[in-house]
Enzyme design. Structure first.
Site: not given
Length: 505
Positions: A37, A59, A174
């Site tokens: 990633d 990602k 996130m």
């Protein structure tokens, strides 16, 4: 199950290279294929063996180089082809990393796989911000959730009414882009508006930044600070402990971005010393070491080293190349005979001692002129000397010893050439983020840095390890802000510390 290949779902940890597990490092080093990633620490990629196929699948929020279903298909295909595949994922693969989905795909395909846990940013981030997620005086419960979902979309798998009422600490990742909505949902469902909250960006790296507020103020603070992802958020009274135990962000070089231009093999010592002091280090090797053009003559001279009165080493690279060649021919160190050994400085001397060989002469000043002055103290007339050197070395040592009456043979052990690879994207990072200091450990690192044609970052200074390097910097119109004394890595590290202590801003 297919036994020909295996896929390792590996947690890369939160960013600090020291938090990567030994098992993860072992898997990366053995991988035939590395699928990774947008990692917090690109240095991990450098652990791969030569010939490893490296595939970047992105990602990061709103920017996926490869959709998840295609990643699943890719790791299955590569494993079925008999490869040792490492699927490297930031943090822990099973904590909001979709590792469970990837493992299920591998299982369904009948291929062998292994899951290697990593330290999650949900735990490590608060720790490095000085916030204990559990604390006897504050809580006995920890809740971790993802802020990736939009809480205002009308439906959600996150029950904010339960979250708001749940005791203890809440941690989410996130969620920076939806911070105002998330904190609003907490207050809306009964959470105390004055509940402390902290956000830590680029947690555990030396680019880490933490902001603190409460549920009603944090969104405004984040906007004012232009605070973006990736970040981990902590909600709860444990945030107040940061005032007492914030350790990571108080180190002397924290917040300073420093460029290391040494060769990839040599950068580690200086980089580690600077990182341990809190610096954000960009490794941008400008040179690499290659074999001499005349390898046969070099090998022959090493073979006859026992015939000389003195062996003179003027760099750690020369030491390493010499003994690699020596032990490729001889099995016994006693085959070196009994020449006396001279080293230009402590770095070179320490490299010699790694081979359990003693050093007879180290000058007071770690430069070529200092070495000649040291030899002047005793007569060297008619003594034979093998000078192990780089192809590009100044002739001061050879000329100086010859002038003293010594019989000097030059043994060219290596040459420096421009480094053409940039696997970690260091050039782009320097151009985008700038730097506070660029370090130079030799004249050749200076020459090759300026040959790259990069713009010198605004407000950045140059640091030099010694007078020869300083002179080369001046030739390029960039006077060094300071020069190390002594002219070795510990001396350089100390000089960097002194400079930033004096120039606090």
């Amino acid at each position: 199950m297919s036994q020909s290949g295996i896929c390792y779902l590996v947690g890369a940890g939160p960013g600090d290279l020291g938090l990567v597990t030994l098992r993860a490092k072992e898997c990366i080093e053995r991988a035939d294929v590395l699928v990774y990633d947008a990692l917090s620490n690109p240095e991990l990629i450098q652990w791969t063996k030569p010939g490893c196929e490296k595939i970047h699948v992105g990602k990061r929020a709103k920017n996926h180089a490869l959709p998840q279903d295609e990643i699943n298909a890719l790791i299955v295909e590569k494993t079925q082809a008999g490869k040792s595949v490492v699927r490297l994922k930031g943090g822990d693969p099973m904590i909001f990393g979709r590792g469970g989905e990837e493992a299920a795909e591998l299982a369904a395909a009948g291929v062998a796989f292994e899951i290697v846990p990593g330290i999650s940013s949900t735990i490590a981030g608060p720790c490095y911000a000085g916030i204990p997620v559990t604390h006897r005086d504050h809580n006995t419960q920890l809740t971790i959730f993802t802020g990736h979902e939009d809480p205002t979309k009308g439906f959600s798998s996150i029950d904010f009414s339960q979250l708001a009422k749940a005791p203890g600490t809440k941690v989410f990742v996130m969620g920076v882009a939806r911070l105002r909505e998330i904190t609003g949902e907490f207050v809306k469902h009964g959470a105390d508006p004055n509940t402390p909250i902290a956000l830590t960006r680029w947690a555990t790296t030396n680019g880490q930044k933490t902001i603190v507020g409460n549920l009603t103020t944090i969104a405004d603070i984040a906007e004012a600070e232009n605070f973006g992802s990736p970040a981990v958020a902590v909600i709860g009274s444990v945030v107040n402990e940061r005032k007492k135990i914030n350790w990571f962000e108080k180190r002397p070089l924290f917040g300073k971005r420093i460029v290391v231009t040494r060769t990839r093999e040599q950068a580690g010592g200086l980089s580690k010393a600077l990182r341990d002091l809190g610096a954000d280090v960009i490794e941008l090797p400008t040179i690499r070491i290659e074999h001499p053009q005349d390898r046969l003559t070099f090998a022959e001279m090493v073979t006859h080293a026992h015939e000389y009165d003195w062996l003179v080493f003027t760099s750690p690279n020369g030491v390493e190349r010499f003994f690699d060649a020596f032990f490729a021919t001889f099995e016994d160190a006693r085959s070196l005979g009994n020449p006396r050994i001279a080293a230009i400085g402590t770095g070179t001397a320490n490299k010699i001692r790694e081979y359990r060989i003693g050093v007879d002469l180290i000058p007071e000043k770690f430069v070529a002129e200092g070495l000649i002055d040291a030899f002047k103290k005793d007569s060297v007339e008619n003594l034979t000397m093998l000078w192990v050197k780089a192809a590009e070395s100044r002739e001061i040592v050879g000329d100086g010893l010859t002038a003293l009456g010594a019989i000097v043979d030059e043994c060219i052990a290596y040459r420096t050439v421009p480094e053409t690879e940039d696997p970690t994207g260091a050039k782009a990072r320097l151009a985008e983020q700038g730097a506070d200091l660029i370090t130079f450990t030799s004249g050749s690192t200076v020459d090759h840095f300026f040959a790259l044609g990069l713009d010198w970052p605004e407000g950045c200074v140059a640091g030099s390890i010694g007078p020869v390097t300083s002179e080369t910097l001046r030739k390029h119109g960039q006077a060094p802000a300071f020069e190390a004394n002594p002219h070795d890595i510990p001396g350089f590290t100390a000089a960097i510390l002194r400079y930033f202590k004096k120039h606090k801003h």
